[in-house]
Design a protein around this motif. Structure first.
Motif, PDB file in Angstrom:
ATOM      1  N   THR A   1      74.472  93.062  24.726  1.00  0.00           N
ATOM      2  CA  THR A   1      73.703  93.394  23.528  1.00  0.00           C
ATOM      3  C   THR A   1      74.586  93.830  22.362  1.00  0.00           C
ATOM      4  N   VAL A   2      75.834  94.213  22.637  1.00  0.00           N
ATOM      5  CA  VAL A   2      76.735  94.602  21.549  1.00  0.00           C
ATOM      6  C   VAL A   2      76.952  93.455  20.564  1.00  0.00           C
ATOM      7  N   VAL A   3      76.816  92.218  21.040  1.00  0.00           N
ATOM      8  CA  VAL A   3      77.005  91.064  20.161  1.00  0.00           C
ATOM      9  C   VAL A   3      75.968  91.054  19.039  1.00  0.00           C
ATOM     10  N   LEU A   4      74.886  91.818  19.218  1.00  0.00           N
ATOM     11  CA  LEU A   4      73.827  91.853  18.213  1.00  0.00           C
ATOM     12  C   LEU A   4      74.196  92.710  17.008  1.00  0.00           C
ATOM     13  N   HIS A   5      75.143  93.608  17.146  1.00  0.00           N
ATOM     14  CA  HIS A   5      75.409  94.590  16.096  1.00  0.00           C
ATOM     15  C   HIS A   5      75.692  93.983  14.726  1.00  0.00           C
ATOM     16  N   PRO A   6      76.626  93.042  14.605  1.00  0.00           N
ATOM     17  CA  PRO A   6      76.877  92.503  13.259  1.00  0.00           C
ATOM     18  C   PRO A   6      75.726  91.673  12.709  1.00  0.00           C
ATOM     19  N   LEU A   7      74.826  91.225  13.590  1.00  0.00           N
ATOM     20  CA  LEU A   7      73.640  90.507  13.118  1.00  0.00           C
ATOM     21  C   LEU A   7      72.563  91.469  12.659  1.00  0.00           C
ATOM     22  N   ALA A   8      72.498  92.640  13.296  1.00  0.00           N
ATOM     23  CA  ALA A   8      71.406  93.570  13.053  1.00  0.00           C
ATOM     24  C   ALA A   8      71.652  94.485  11.858  1.00  0.00           C
ATOM     25  N   ASP A   9      72.881  94.509  11.340  1.00  0.00           N
ATOM     26  CA  ASP A   9      73.118  95.362  10.182  1.00  0.00           C
ATOM     27  C   ASP A   9      73.305  94.512   8.927  1.00  0.00           C
ATOM     28  N   HIS A  10      73.880  95.108   7.884  1.00  0.00           N
ATOM     29  CA  HIS A  10      73.966  94.453   6.576  1.00  0.00           C
ATOM     30  C   HIS A  10      74.803  93.178   6.603  1.00  0.00           C
ATOM     31  N   ARG A  11      75.677  93.012   7.612  1.00  0.00           N
ATOM     32  CA  ARG A  11      76.540  91.835   7.630  1.00  0.00           C
ATOM     33  C   ARG A  11      75.766  90.562   7.923  1.00  0.00           C
TER      34      ARG A  11
ATOM     35  N   LEU B   1      77.334  86.445  12.949  1.00  0.00           N
ATOM     36  CA  LEU B   1      77.516  86.270  14.381  1.00  0.00           C
ATOM     37  C   LEU B   1      78.929  85.763  14.640  1.00  0.00           C
ATOM     38  N   PRO B   2      79.831  86.618  15.137  1.00  0.00           N
ATOM     39  CA  PRO B   2      81.169  86.138  15.500  1.00  0.00           C
ATOM     40  C   PRO B   2      81.108  85.336  16.803  1.00  0.00           C
ATOM     41  N   ILE B   3      81.733  84.170  16.821  1.00  0.00           N
ATOM     42  CA  ILE B   3      81.818  83.357  18.024  1.00  0.00           C
ATOM     43  C   ILE B   3      83.296  83.260  18.388  1.00  0.00           C
ATOM     44  N   GLU B   4      83.733  84.132  19.268  1.00  0.00           N
ATOM     45  CA  GLU B   4      85.158  84.247  19.565  1.00  0.00           C
ATOM     46  C   GLU B   4      85.728  82.953  20.121  1.00  0.00           C
ATOM     47  N   ARG B   5      84.976  82.260  20.973  1.00  0.00           N
ATOM     48  CA  ARG B   5      85.514  81.053  21.604  1.00  0.00           C
ATOM     49  C   ARG B   5      85.751  79.933  20.603  1.00  0.00           C
ATOM     50  N   LEU B   6      85.014  79.948  19.498  1.00  0.00           N
ATOM     51  CA  LEU B   6      85.218  78.938  18.460  1.00  0.00           C
ATOM     52  C   LEU B   6      86.125  79.452  17.355  1.00  0.00           C
ATOM     53  N   GLY B   7      86.362  80.757  17.352  1.00  0.00           N
ATOM     54  CA  GLY B   7      87.175  81.340  16.292  1.00  0.00           C
ATOM     55  C   GLY B   7      86.506  81.310  14.941  1.00  0.00           C
ATOM     56  N   VAL B   8      85.160  81.416  14.934  1.00  0.00           N
ATOM     57  CA  VAL B   8      84.416  81.366  13.674  1.00  0.00           C
ATOM     58  C   VAL B   8      83.428  82.530  13.626  1.00  0.00           C
ATOM     59  N   THR B   9      82.996  82.850  12.427  1.00  0.00           N
ATOM     60  CA  THR B   9      81.939  83.831  12.220  1.00  0.00           C
ATOM     61  C   THR B   9      80.856  83.173  11.381  1.00  0.00           C
ATOM     62  N   LEU B  10      79.655  83.110  11.928  1.00  0.00           N
ATOM     63  CA  LEU B  10      78.547  82.453  11.235  1.00  0.00           C
ATOM     64  C   LEU B  10      77.763  83.453  10.407  1.00  0.00           C
ATOM     65  N   ASP B  11      77.456  83.081   9.172  1.00  0.00           N
ATOM     66  CA  ASP B  11      76.512  83.846   8.371  1.00  0.00           C
ATOM     67  C   ASP B  11      75.103  83.369   8.721  1.00  0.00           C
ATOM     68  N   ALA B  12      74.181  84.312   8.896  1.00  0.00           N
ATOM     69  CA  ALA B  12      72.812  83.935   9.238  1.00  0.00           C
ATOM     70  C   ALA B  12      72.181  83.135   8.105  1.00  0.00           C
ATOM     71  N   ALA B  13      71.546  82.036   8.468  1.00  0.00           N
ATOM     72  CA  ALA B  13      70.863  81.209   7.478  1.00  0.00           C
ATOM     73  C   ALA B  13      69.659  81.952   6.919  1.00  0.00           C
ATOM     74  N   PRO B  14      69.247  81.620   5.696  1.00  0.00           N
ATOM     75  CA  PRO B  14      68.046  82.253   5.133  1.00  0.00           C
ATOM     76  C   PRO B  14      66.856  82.093   6.072  1.00  0.00           C
ATOM     77  N   GLY B  15      66.094  83.153   6.227  1.00  0.00           N
ATOM     78  CA  GLY B  15      64.930  83.116   7.107  1.00  0.00           C
ATOM     79  C   GLY B  15      65.198  83.603   8.505  1.00  0.00           C
ATOM     80  N   PHE B  16      66.502  83.781   8.869  1.00  0.00           N
ATOM     81  CA  PHE B  16      66.803  84.281  10.213  1.00  0.00           C
ATOM     82  C   PHE B  16      66.236  85.686  10.395  1.00  0.00           C
ATOM     83  N   GLY B  17      65.720  85.944  11.580  1.00  0.00           N
ATOM     84  CA  GLY B  17      65.243  87.280  11.912  1.00  0.00           C
ATOM     85  C   GLY B  17      65.560  87.597  13.366  1.00  0.00           C
ATOM     86  N   LEU B  18      65.945  88.828  13.615  1.00  0.00           N
ATOM     87  CA  LEU B  18      66.220  89.282  14.981  1.00  0.00           C
ATOM     88  C   LEU B  18      65.155  90.294  15.384  1.00  0.00           C
TER      89      LEU B  18
END
Length: 282
Positions: free
Chosen positions: A124-134, A137-154
């Motif tokens: 569940t720690v993976v949720l932290h950067p999605l659940a706050d102002h940032r 979603l960091p994807i370590e295996r791909l070496g990328v960080t995705l910005d949530a698309a408009p309309g995303f909700g957790l």
């Protein structure tokens, strides 16, 4: 656009924009809170007992907002890779396959993690950067960080009745979310729900709800959960199929609620007291 239909149904999302609104009877200001939080990009924590309507509520809100809905049933073995994605072999190639959380982030869907406390805390720690102002979603295996698309909700949910020292949300997770508390509906609202969902007449629904209230007042260690609206609807559907009220209640209420013989006998005695022995009421 908020009203675009879901295009990737094969990914496991429910296409909500072109379907009828799932039936949900509001009991307070929960719909206004959900929609306000979603407009502000805030994540939501739904707290309440099993079978009180949390999942149906999320389905209705996704429909109202015109967003695809991706639901994940959390469990002890749920890993970060299950949520985010992993490399898989396809023929002679190794390809990356997005997990449900990543799909939701890319597509601007609502991701609903049902009974989130069942998942491991390191997951569940993976949720932290999605659940706050940032909202990333960091994807370590791909070496990328995705910005949530408009309309995303957790949205996450859990049942406080099961929480323990070992199974609870970390404070750092909880404080990133807006909470909505659920309980069982008021009598008249619950009766309307049972009538609509089960197809029984109002008198039958009233009898079932009266029984549920009596069970909810019980104080016994043999019951992990009390009678939910969900089990009342199941009983109602059996009644519509021709079972007597008592037969339906024993099958849909007593059986699911307990494996304890003594407690089961007590519940069946309550059923005999509260429900008339009549043929199935339609």
């Amino acid at each position: 656009m908020a009203d675009e239909p879901m295009l990737a149904e094969q990914n496991g999302a429910i296409p909500v924009a072109e379907t009828a609104r799932p039936f949900y009877q509001a009991v307070g200001n929960e719909e206004a809170v959900f929609k306000a939080a979603h407009r502000q990009g805030l994540s939501l924590l739904l707290k309440g007992p099993t079978g009180c309507g949390k999942t149906r509520f999320v389905e209705a809100m996704a429909h109202d907002l015109g967003r695809p809905l991706i639901t994940v049933a959390c469990h002890d073995d749920l890993t970060t890779a299950d949520l985010v994605g992993r490399y898989l072999l396809r023929g002679s190639e190794t390809v990356w396959v997005d997990g449900p959380l990543t799909r939701a982030v890319r597509e601007g869907a609502i991701c609903y993690l049902d009974e989130v406390v069942e998942a491991r805390q390191d997951t569940t720690v993976v949720l932290h950067p999605l659940a706050d102002h940032r909202r990333q979603l960091p994807i370590e295996r791909l070496g990328v960080t995705l910005d949530a698309a408009p309309g995303f909700g957790l949205v996450v949910s859990y049942n406080p009745g099961y929480q323990s020292v070992l199974k609870d949300l970390k404070d750092s997770t909880r404080q990133r979310m807006v909470a909505i508390e659920f309980g069982f509906p008021a009598t008249e609202v619950e009766e309307k729900i049972v009538v609509y969902e089960a197809g029984v007449n109002p008198a039958t629904a009233a009898e079932l709800v009266r029984l549920a209230h009596a069970i909810r007042r019980l104080e016994t260690g043999g019951l992990r959960e009390v009678a939910s609206t969900r089990v009342l609807i199941a009983a109602g559907r059996l009644i519509v199929e021709g079972l007597s009220m008592r037969e339906a209640a024993r099958a849909a209420i007593t059986g699911p609620l307990t494996d304890d013989g003594a407690v089961g006998r007590s519940l069946n005695e309550m059923i005999d007291v509260y429900l008339p022995e009549l043929d199935g009421a339609r």
